[in-house]
Design a protein around this motif. Structure first.
Motif, PDB file in Angstrom:
ATOM      1  N   LEU A  35       0.718  -1.162   0.158  1.00 49.65           N
ATOM      2  CA  LEU A  35      -0.050  -0.015  -0.034  1.00 49.65           C
ATOM      3  C   LEU A  35       0.869   1.279   0.056  1.00 49.65           C
ATOM      4  O   LEU A  35       0.443   2.330  -0.363  1.00 49.65           O
ATOM      5  N   SER A  36       2.138   1.099   0.337  1.00 55.83           N
ATOM      6  CA  SER A  36       2.825   2.468   0.655  1.00 55.83           C
ATOM      7  C   SER A  36       3.807   2.361  -0.547  1.00 55.83           C
ATOM      8  O   SER A  36       4.507   3.191  -0.914  1.00 55.83           O
ATOM      9  N   ALA A  37       3.777   1.254  -1.884  1.00 53.35           N
ATOM     10  CA  ALA A  37       4.682   1.562  -2.768  1.00 53.35           C
ATOM     11  C   ALA A  37       4.218   2.874  -3.790  1.00 53.35           C
ATOM     12  O   ALA A  37       2.918   2.984  -3.797  1.00 53.35           O
ATOM     13  N   PRO A  38       4.923   3.390  -4.779  1.00 51.68           N
ATOM     14  CA  PRO A  38       4.599   4.355  -5.542  1.00 51.68           C
ATOM     15  C   PRO A  38       3.249   3.974  -6.350  1.00 51.68           C
ATOM     16  O   PRO A  38       2.338   4.953  -6.430  1.00 51.68           O
ATOM     17  N   GLN A  39       3.375   2.565  -6.950  1.00 54.99           N
ATOM     18  CA  GLN A  39       1.993   2.062  -7.183  1.00 54.99           C
ATOM     19  C   GLN A  39       1.544   1.370  -6.470  1.00 54.99           C
ATOM     20  O   GLN A  39       2.117  -0.005  -6.296  1.00 54.99           O
ATOM     21  N   ALA A  40       0.705   1.617  -5.541  1.00 54.62           N
ATOM     22  CA  ALA A  40       0.139   0.599  -4.465  1.00 54.62           C
ATOM     23  C   ALA A  40      -0.370  -0.641  -4.992  1.00 54.62           C
ATOM     24  O   ALA A  40      -1.056  -0.581  -6.127  1.00 54.62           O
ATOM     25  N   PHE A  41      -0.317  -1.708  -4.251  1.00 51.62           N
ATOM     26  CA  PHE A  41      -0.643  -2.852  -4.762  1.00 51.62           C
ATOM     27  C   PHE A  41      -1.217  -3.942  -3.652  1.00 51.62           C
ATOM     28  O   PHE A  41      -0.444  -3.706  -2.415  1.00 51.62           O
ATOM     29  N   THR A  42      -1.794  -4.837  -3.818  1.00 50.91           N
ATOM     30  CA  THR A  42      -1.976  -5.837  -2.879  1.00 50.91           C
ATOM     31  C   THR A  42      -1.839  -7.297  -3.584  1.00 50.91           C
ATOM     32  O   THR A  42      -2.097  -7.368  -4.877  1.00 50.91           O
ATOM     33  N   SER A  43      -1.494  -8.390  -3.146  1.00 53.94           N
ATOM     34  CA  SER A  43      -1.456  -9.798  -3.413  1.00 53.94           C
ATOM     35  C   SER A  43      -3.055 -10.142  -3.595  1.00 53.94           C
ATOM     36  O   SER A  43      -3.832 -10.072  -2.716  1.00 53.94           O
ATOM     37  N   PRO A  44      -3.348 -10.857  -4.567  1.00 56.67           N
ATOM     38  CA  PRO A  44      -4.632 -11.562  -5.073  1.00 56.67           C
ATOM     39  C   PRO A  44      -5.134 -12.201  -3.923  1.00 56.67           C
ATOM     40  O   PRO A  44      -6.347 -12.523  -3.958  1.00 56.67           O
ATOM     41  N   LYS A  45      -4.265 -12.856  -3.202  1.00 60.25           N
ATOM     42  CA  LYS A  45      -4.820 -13.845  -2.179  1.00 60.25           C
ATOM     43  C   LYS A  45      -5.731 -13.145  -1.279  1.00 60.25           C
ATOM     44  O   LYS A  45      -6.393 -13.848  -0.403  1.00 60.25           O
ATOM     45  N   TYR A  46      -5.295 -12.117  -0.923  1.00 57.46           N
ATOM     46  CA  TYR A  46      -6.157 -11.180   0.114  1.00 57.46           C
ATOM     47  C   TYR A  46      -7.440 -11.050  -0.400  1.00 57.46           C
ATOM     48  O   TYR A  46      -8.331 -10.376   0.228  1.00 57.46           O
ATOM     49  N   LEU A  47      -7.932 -11.084  -1.566  1.00 54.40           N
ATOM     50  CA  LEU A  47      -9.261 -10.967  -2.444  1.00 54.40           C
ATOM     51  C   LEU A  47     -10.180 -11.995  -1.662  1.00 54.40           C
ATOM     52  O   LEU A  47     -11.258 -11.940  -1.613  1.00 54.40           O
ATOM     53  N   TYR A  48      -9.709 -13.023  -1.174  1.00 55.97           N
ATOM     54  CA  TYR A  48     -10.338 -14.309  -0.662  1.00 55.97           C
ATOM     55  C   TYR A  48     -10.684 -14.537   0.596  1.00 55.97           C
ATOM     56  O   TYR A  48      -9.832 -15.485   1.387  1.00 55.97           O
ATOM     57  N   ASP A  49     -11.183 -13.574   1.409  1.00 53.14           N
ATOM     58  CA  ASP A  49     -11.707 -13.945   2.775  1.00 53.14           C
ATOM     59  C   ASP A  49     -12.896 -14.519   2.677  1.00 53.14           C
ATOM     60  O   ASP A  49     -13.267 -15.147   1.251  1.00 53.14           O
ATOM     61  N   ALA A  50     -13.893 -14.647   3.447  1.00 58.54           N
ATOM     62  CA  ALA A  50     -14.703 -15.695   3.614  1.00 58.54           C
ATOM     63  C   ALA A  50     -15.850 -15.076   2.473  1.00 58.54           C
ATOM     64  O   ALA A  50     -16.635 -15.793   1.563  1.00 58.54           O
ATOM     65  N   LEU A  51     -16.169 -13.674   2.677  1.00 56.19           N
ATOM     66  CA  LEU A  51     -17.231 -13.093   1.612  1.00 56.19           C
ATOM     67  C   LEU A  51     -16.262 -12.977   0.255  1.00 56.19           C
ATOM     68  O   LEU A  51     -17.231 -13.319  -0.829  1.00 56.19           O
ATOM     69  N   GLY A  52     -15.174 -12.850   0.137  1.00 61.63           N
ATOM     70  CA  GLY A  52     -14.669 -12.854  -1.229  1.00 61.63           C
ATOM     71  C   GLY A  52     -14.732 -14.140  -1.939  1.00 61.63           C
ATOM     72  O   GLY A  52     -15.021 -14.049  -3.226  1.00 61.63           O
ATOM     73  N   SER A  53     -14.598 -15.178  -1.171  1.00 61.74           N
ATOM     74  CA  SER A  53     -14.674 -16.509  -1.778  1.00 61.74           C
ATOM     75  C   SER A  53     -15.978 -16.819  -2.373  1.00 61.74           C
ATOM     76  O   SER A  53     -16.142 -17.378  -3.590  1.00 61.74           O
ATOM     77  N   ARG A  54     -16.964 -16.325  -1.668  1.00 61.00           N
ATOM     78  CA  ARG A  54     -18.522 -16.685  -1.918  1.00 61.00           C
ATOM     79  C   ARG A  54     -18.732 -15.709  -3.316  1.00 61.00           C
ATOM     80  O   ARG A  54     -19.346 -16.310  -3.932  1.00 61.00           O
ATOM     81  N   LEU A  55     -18.292 -14.435  -3.065  1.00 62.79           N
ATOM     82  CA  LEU A  55     -18.425 -13.717  -4.415  1.00 62.79           C
ATOM     83  C   LEU A  55     -17.867 -14.272  -5.740  1.00 62.79           C
ATOM     84  O   LEU A  55     -18.446 -14.225  -6.765  1.00 62.79           O
ATOM     85  N   PHE A  56     -16.438 -14.869  -5.363  1.00 60.99           N
ATOM     86  CA  PHE A  56     -15.986 -15.485  -6.618  1.00 60.99           C
ATOM     87  C   PHE A  56     -16.882 -16.688  -7.060  1.00 60.99           C
ATOM     88  O   PHE A  56     -16.809 -16.886  -8.282  1.00 60.99           O
ATOM     89  N   GLU A  57     -17.337 -17.308  -6.214  1.00 65.93           N
ATOM     90  CA  GLU A  57     -18.165 -18.414  -6.487  1.00 65.93           C
ATOM     91  C   GLU A  57     -19.482 -18.067  -7.620  1.00 65.93           C
ATOM     92  O   GLU A  57     -19.844 -18.559  -8.607  1.00 65.93           O
ATOM     93  N   ALA A  58     -19.800 -16.632  -7.103  1.00 64.95           N
ATOM     94  CA  ALA A  58     -21.037 -16.160  -7.910  1.00 64.95           C
ATOM     95  C   ALA A  58     -20.518 -15.759  -9.455  1.00 64.95           C
ATOM     96  O   ALA A  58     -21.017 -15.859 -10.358  1.00 64.95           O
ATOM     97  N   ILE A  59     -19.131 -15.184  -9.199  1.00 63.58           N
ATOM     98  CA  ILE A  59     -18.564 -14.621 -10.476  1.00 63.58           C
ATOM     99  C   ILE A  59     -18.665 -15.719 -11.361  1.00 63.58           C
ATOM    100  O   ILE A  59     -18.705 -15.698 -12.727  1.00 63.58           O
ATOM    101  N   THR A  60     -18.128 -16.965 -11.225  1.00 60.44           N
ATOM    102  CA  THR A  60     -18.212 -18.345 -12.121  1.00 60.44           C
ATOM    103  C   THR A  60     -19.626 -18.665 -12.641  1.00 60.44           C
ATOM    104  O   THR A  60     -19.503 -19.499 -13.857  1.00 60.44           O
ATOM    105  N   GLU A  61     -20.673 -17.995 -12.272  1.00 60.65           N
ATOM    106  CA  GLU A  61     -21.927 -18.361 -12.702  1.00 60.65           C
ATOM    107  C   GLU A  61     -22.242 -17.215 -13.761  1.00 60.65           C
ATOM    108  O   GLU A  61     -23.160 -17.263 -14.529  1.00 60.65           O
ATOM    109  N   LEU A  62     -21.460 -16.025 -13.895  1.00 62.09           N
ATOM    110  CA  LEU A  62     -22.152 -14.888 -14.514  1.00 62.09           C
ATOM    111  C   LEU A  62     -21.888 -15.195 -16.203  1.00 62.09           C
ATOM    112  O   LEU A  62     -20.782 -15.998 -16.559  1.00 62.09           O
ATOM    113  N   PRO A  63     -22.613 -14.744 -17.029  1.00 61.52           N
ATOM    114  CA  PRO A  63     -22.526 -14.915 -18.578  1.00 61.52           C
ATOM    115  C   PRO A  63     -21.172 -14.372 -19.144  1.00 61.52           C
ATOM    116  O   PRO A  63     -20.498 -15.061 -20.015  1.00 61.52           O
TER     117      PRO A  63
END
Length: 332
Positions: A35-63
């Protein structure tokens, strides 16, 4: 004689080994460095908390997001041909196993001899593995809790037989989250994990390069599910580092970087935002972004070349008619 409702296990119940231990200080340090880098970034693994994992499951159902459906279709249509190229009786090592559903469909057709479900926490796979054991009572199973994102190490405690062929299974195109250099190093670790038994190899899913507008739509769907998935990261960061991100201050962006052949997900500040955390803060200017995920897209020849550079030998690829997605078998 056993009562009719009893289960007779030919093997011991699934073995569970937890290697990864959450280190709150190390996680906070990693996030705050990004977050402190000139171009702020995070690892994608932090997208997958409990809610994030459920949201990703919903993404896989999208057209707009047909990757998961296309991969499942390829596995179903070509399982017989895959069985001709892959070793029978192998130990299947399922990376990012989750609910074990994808591997569960393949264990029978591809004649697995053992199954190891790998995820960051064995609690994620415990229930699924118990259920899978009931479907395959003759198959020895284990769960391994480890963070393999920087490379895979298989502990001696698993008791793997060095003479038994191994099939490392990495579906879903998660390899796209790595830059090409990172992907090479990761695949080299998978090659080492294949061991020395004849016939071992890697079965991997890869999303292929396609029209830029189509790719961007897949990561910014009309219903806004992917936006919610991305924005939820801010709430997860707040819990992990004690920051004060406010979701409504940010918007989700998806853009195709043609030079890098990847879709990038970003969170963009809607206006100047001062974000604070214990011991620090950062002012994000209006329009400034946090880079949250890459999804690299490959051509089939380029990915096969990457596999060869990582030490794999022969490759066999199965694709849909439009060559939108590929499943590859690469022998070690």
């Amino acid at each position: 004689m056993l009562p009719p409702f009893a289960i007779a296990w030919p093997h011991d119940p699934p073995q569970f080994i937890q290697l990864y231990q959450h280190n709150a200080a190390a996680v906070a340090q990693e996030l705050l460095q990004g977050l402190s880098a000139p171009q702020a970034f995070t690892s994608p693994k932090y997208l997958y908390d409990a809610l994030g994992s459920r949201l990703f499951e919903a993404i896989t159902e999208l057209p707009e997001y047909d990757l998961t459906r296309t991969e499942a279709q390829l596995m179903r249509l070509h399982s017989a041909d895959m069985a001709l190229h892959m070793p029978a009786g192998a130990c299947w090592i399922d990376l990012g196993a989750g609910n074990c559903e994808k591997a569960g469909r393949m264990l029978g057709p591809l004649q697995a001899g053992r199954y190891v479900a790998v995820d960051i926490s064995v609690d994620f796979v415990r229930q699924a593995l118990d259920s899978l054991q009931r479907q395959h009572p003759d198959l020895a199973m284990a769960g391994l809790g480890t963070d393999f994102s920087s490379g895979l190490e298989l502990p001696d405690a698993l008791g793997l037989d060095s003479a038994q062929a191994r099939v490392l299974f990495y579906p879903g195109s998660s390899i796209g989250n790595f830059t090409p250099d990172q992907a090479l190093g990761f695949l080299q670790s998978l090659h080492r994990a294949c061991g020395t038994a004849m016939g071992s190899g890697l079965l991997i899913g890869v999303d292929l390069l396609k029209d830029a507008a189509e790719l961007e739509a897949a990561y910014d769907d009309a219903l806004g599910v992917t936006a919610a998935f991305d924005l939820n990261l801010l709430l997860h960061i707040n819990r992990l580092v004690g920051s004060n991100f406010v979701v409504r201050d940010w918007r989700h962006l998806s853009r195709f970087n043609a030079e890098q052949s990847r879709v990038e997900m970003h969170l963009q500040a809607r206006h100047a935002v001062q974000v604070q955390w214990p011991g620090g803060e950062r002012l994000f200017a209006a329009g400034e972004t946090i880079h949250t995920e890459n999804a690299c897209k490959w051509t089939l020849p380029n990915f096969e070349a990457l596999l060869h550079a990582a030490g794999f030998a022969q490759t066999r690829a199965w694709t849909d008619p439009a060559q939108r997605f590929a499943v590859l078998w690469a022998t070690a």
